[in-house]
Write an enzyme that holds these catalytic residues in place. Structure first.
Site, PDB file in Angstrom:
ATOM      1  N   GLY A  27       0.820  -1.214   0.000  1.00  0.00           N
ATOM      2  CA  GLY A  27       0.000   0.000   0.000  1.00  0.00           C
ATOM      3  C   GLY A  27       0.847   1.253   0.000  1.00  0.00           C
ATOM      4  O   GLY A  27       2.066   1.180  -0.175  1.00  0.00           O
ATOM      5  N   ASN A  28       0.230   2.393   0.173  1.00  0.00           N
ATOM      6  CA  ASN A  28       0.974   3.649   0.273  1.00  0.00           C
ATOM      7  C   ASN A  28       0.298   4.567   1.282  1.00  0.00           C
ATOM      8  O   ASN A  28      -0.749   4.246   1.836  1.00  0.00           O
ATOM      9  CB  ASN A  28       1.119   4.296  -1.110  1.00  0.00           C
ATOM     10  N   ARG A  29       0.902   5.709   1.528  1.00  0.00           N
ATOM     11  CA  ARG A  29       0.469   6.585   2.627  1.00  0.00           C
ATOM     12  C   ARG A  29      -0.637   7.565   2.253  1.00  0.00           C
ATOM     13  O   ARG A  29      -0.955   8.465   3.017  1.00  0.00           O
ATOM     14  CB  ARG A  29       1.674   7.374   3.165  1.00  0.00           C
ATOM     15  N   SER A  30      -1.212   7.410   1.090  1.00  0.00           N
ATOM     16  CA  SER A  30      -2.278   8.339   0.702  1.00  0.00           C
ATOM     17  C   SER A  30      -3.472   8.230   1.648  1.00  0.00           C
ATOM     18  O   SER A  30      -3.894   7.137   1.996  1.00  0.00           O
ATOM     19  CB  SER A  30      -2.730   8.042  -0.725  1.00  0.00           C
ATOM     20  N   ALA A  69      -3.355   7.962  -5.437  1.00  0.00           N
ATOM     21  CA  ALA A  69      -1.978   7.450  -5.454  1.00  0.00           C
ATOM     22  C   ALA A  69      -2.055   6.000  -5.924  1.00  0.00           C
ATOM     23  O   ALA A  69      -2.381   5.099  -5.158  1.00  0.00           O
ATOM     24  CB  ALA A  69      -1.367   7.543  -4.060  1.00  0.00           C
TER      25      ALA A  69
END
Ligand code: C5P
Length: 220
Positions: free
Chosen positions: A29-32, A96
């Site tokens: 995943g990512n931090r969006s 993102a």
């Protein structure tokens, strides 16, 4: 009373991060947080737009009246964005999107065994690049660029390569900008490569500025 300057405008917005599964319990995943995309969606709805929000992972909820389609992976996001593309006047890609997905998702939970474990990744489709190639005269395409270096150059390059009408560039290495905060610090770049610096600002206020700029583009 909010000015209804987006009445009769259909706007498609993506927000949040995508998740790429590794096995039944894990993902990349990512931090969006989804805050920027949701702020644009809310502001556009208040100004009279018909809003479709393709939402990746976020804890946010949208107001009634905004059509929300929840997705998880980049491929799911692509399917729904492409299905809704032709019927919208303005498309804002604030999500993102994961650049890579796991080549072979394990059906079973991967057990810990060896000291080293490698995952093979394959490139995801660039949704925005595809839209830029299909864009019609009457459509406006807006992208975001999150960078940690060479902000302006990379963003200008994306604007050209992806055939965008505007790009909002943010330096995610700065405190109070980018992922998972309520504020942002950006440069807004237009087709003529005119750059406007927007110092520290709430994402809700930035959403209004972005819509003002879109409004100018669509009346030209
Ligand atoms: O090339 P880069 O990922 O930095 O471009 C960012 C812009 O492209 C954002 O608007 C993002 O939503 C979009 N994007 C996309 N599909 C991808 C990667 C990014 O639509 N696979």
């Amino acid at each position: 009373p909010v000015q209804q300057d987006f009445k009769n405008v259909k706007i498609l917005i993506t927000a949040g991060g995508t998740r790429e599964p590794i096995d039944p319990v894990r993902y990349i995943g990512n931090r969006s947080s989804g805050k920027m995309g949701y702020a644009i969606a809310e502001a556009a709805a208040k100004r009279g737009a018909a809003v479709t929000l393709i939402s990746g992972v976020t804890t946010l909820t949208a107001s009634a009246g905004i059509k929300v389609i929840k997705v998880e992976t980049a491929k799911e996001m692509q399917q729904h964005v492409e299905a809704n593309f032709a019927s919208n006047d303005v498309i804002v890609m604030a999500a993102a999107v994961a650049d890579y997905a796991v080549a072979e998702v394990s059906e079973q939970k991967i057990k810990k065994a060896s000291e080293k474990l490698s995952l093979e990744l394959v490139k995801n489709p660039d949704i925005l690049l595809g839209l830029g190639q299909k864009k019609q005269q009457n459509q406006l395409l807006i992208g975001f660029a999150a960078e940690t270096q060479n902000l302006l150059k990379y963003a200008q390059d994306k604007l050209q390569r992806k055939n965008l009408d505007m790009i909002i560039a943010n330096d995610v290495s700065k405190v109070n900008a980018g992922f998972n905060v309520d504020t942002n610090i950006v440069k807004i770049i237009g087709k003529n490569n005119l750059v406007e610096d927007i110092p520290l600002i709430k994402k809700t206020a930035l959403a209004s500025i972005i819509l003002d700029k879109i409004n100018k583009l669509k009346t030209h």
